[in-house]
Write an enzyme that holds these catalytic residues in place. Sequence first.
Site, mmCIF file in Angstrom:
data_model
loop_
_atom_site.group_PDB
_atom_site.id
_atom_site.type_symbol
_atom_site.label_atom_id
_atom_site.label_comp_id
_atom_site.label_asym_id
_atom_site.label_seq_id
_atom_site.Cartn_x
_atom_site.Cartn_y
_atom_site.Cartn_z
ATOM 1 N N ASP A 1 4.941 -6.306 -0.786
ATOM 2 C CA ASP A 1 4.314 -5.080 -1.293
ATOM 3 C C ASP A 1 5.340 -4.337 -2.136
ATOM 4 O O ASP A 1 6.462 -4.821 -2.297
ATOM 5 C CB ASP A 1 3.773 -4.208 -0.147
ATOM 6 C CG ASP A 1 2.498 -3.479 -0.546
ATOM 7 O OD1 ASP A 1 2.538 -2.757 -1.556
ATOM 8 O OD2 ASP A 1 1.453 -3.648 0.128
ATOM 9 N N GLU B 1 -6.067 -2.487 -5.380
ATOM 10 C CA GLU B 1 -5.419 -1.308 -5.967
ATOM 11 C C GLU B 1 -4.455 -1.658 -7.097
ATOM 12 O O GLU B 1 -3.269 -1.349 -7.024
ATOM 13 C CB GLU B 1 -4.655 -0.551 -4.864
ATOM 14 C CG GLU B 1 -5.570 -0.089 -3.746
ATOM 15 C CD GLU B 1 -4.833 0.618 -2.630
ATOM 16 O OE1 GLU B 1 -5.429 1.538 -2.028
ATOM 17 O OE2 GLU B 1 -3.673 0.264 -2.326
ATOM 18 N N HIS C 1 0.655 -3.989 -6.311
ATOM 19 C CA HIS C 1 1.579 -3.863 -5.169
ATOM 20 C C HIS C 1 2.769 -4.812 -5.333
ATOM 21 O O HIS C 1 3.092 -5.598 -4.447
ATOM 22 C CB HIS C 1 0.835 -4.146 -3.854
ATOM 23 C CG HIS C 1 -0.098 -3.037 -3.464
ATOM 24 N ND1 HIS C 1 0.338 -1.890 -2.839
ATOM 25 C CD2 HIS C 1 -1.440 -2.886 -3.630
ATOM 26 C CE1 HIS C 1 -0.700 -1.078 -2.625
ATOM 27 N NE2 HIS C 1 -1.790 -1.656 -3.099
#
Length: 556
Positions: free
Chosen positions: A206, A347, A283
């Site tokens: 991440d 995202e 990410h």
Amino acid sequence: MNSVKRLLRAALAGSAGLLAACGATLPADTPVSVVPRPESVIEGAGSFHLTADTRVSLPADAEGFDAAAEALDEALRPCFEAPLPRAGTPPARNAIRFERCDTLPAEAYRLEVTPAGIDIRAGDAAGAFYAVQTLRQLLPVDALNPGRRIRAVEIPAVAIDDRPALAYRGMMLDVARHFFSVEEVKRTLDLLALHKMNVFHWHLTDDQGWRIEINRYPDLTRIGSIRHRTLIGRDPGGEYDADCRYDETPYGGCYTQAEIREVVAYAVRRFITVIPEIEFPGHAVAALASYPWLSCTGEQYEVRQTWDIDDRVFCPGRETTFEFMEGVLEEVMELFPSTYIHIGGDECPTKMWEQCPQCRARMRREGISEPRGLQGYATARIERFLQQHGRHLIGWDEILEGGVTPTAIVMSWRGSEGGIRAARQGNRVVMSPTTHCYFDYYQTPDTQSEPLAWGGCLPVEQVYALDPYAGLTPGEQGYVLGVQANLWTEYIPDFSQAQYMLLPRLSALAEVGWSLDRKDFADYRQRVERLARRYDALGYRYASHLFQAPEPEGHR
Ligand code: TNX
């Protein structure tokens, strides 16, 4: 039998018996109480006395049953000096007899306890393993942590038939925001096994850390596994200013490939599939900080020190990005036998892509009209690559937005809508909606008396209420593989806190996955209270809000 008689009998049996007689017999724990709820439980008369002499027989031709017997040995280790002796042919008395049964489906079992012994019949080795997990919950609680050797453990007579409702019963652990050691990951796998769950989704990369060693790209862990400091308190969400405080302490951790193999082998013995997740294309800051040529600008970034979503993502315009991902995934596939490989996909802002000449050129060449289409292009390319290696791609539900191939598996997290849409168009789905599966959310509305958490409120009752089939026709329901709990760890700094967030909610999700067609919250509440005594004995931390609340009317 009074103790004098018992001593006399032991003396007749010889001095070894005399020594053993010094130990206690732990009385049966009744009534029978098992989580997740078995299909049928019929209590019988009397009990079986399990001793160090009880023999275990295994079917000759059934691969993997030894792992189930090993799990039994492990469960009884606190009681007896040595593993239970094995018998070649099934003994008529004082035995635990494992048997393969062709008429039972995969993962199903029948567990029968009588005063003469225990019979475990299972369709496959996983079923035998689950029978042992049920047997563990039939042991007296004191057998889990007796603090001394035991003479006998009494198990109530019972016949249990059982099978899981859903094939995929998972939990995700984020080891990027906070790192969890190999020992802690194994303890997490123990918890999954106890609850008859069978998938461990390992979120390994991440913005805030890259945690898996990749030989071809050593800087991923040399640089990408360490952030120089971490934000203290709640992330203000993009509005970072002088008031934000940092701990000014480097934070890091990663797993060597040998450690990854060790975890995967540990999981295999517990019938748990480990699905690795390598986030792409969002990410990604820890990867970009390690190799700046992976981003649109080539700037040198630092591993992210705050939480929230980052605009800095992989550049899908450059071929080198795909070479990199394929190189990483080749090593990942070597380490993880799972047919499913998770590539994240959540995202991912398109801001960098909009201004990037390589991305614009790619859009022109491929006839992509919107920058978001680049994510669909990138995902489809990675999926093709995985398919060439006989693997399936899983991604968070954002992968639907870029247009997804029918073979990809969608993990529905922003509610169940993504999952419903995916199932309707014929994609397989894992339901993991924030509304029921986000264990980083608070467990009670009274957040003041709780340790800092992501937000939201997800009491155990609500986890239990999850219906992964809601909104789907019977035909569409066939695309739902199962359910998954997610433990994101921005605000979970250590394993003690992780346990507190997981338990007892994990048991509620396990009951959704295993016992969907026989859920009964009031009944579960009583059983989970008994299960909590086992958590105590096993040294697990858990939240007790459920047990403090008044019981529903008409119970007890
Ligand atoms: C959303 S769920 C995320 C994570 C955060 C989480 C916090 C998902 C696919 N992405 O990056 O940690 O919310 O609850």
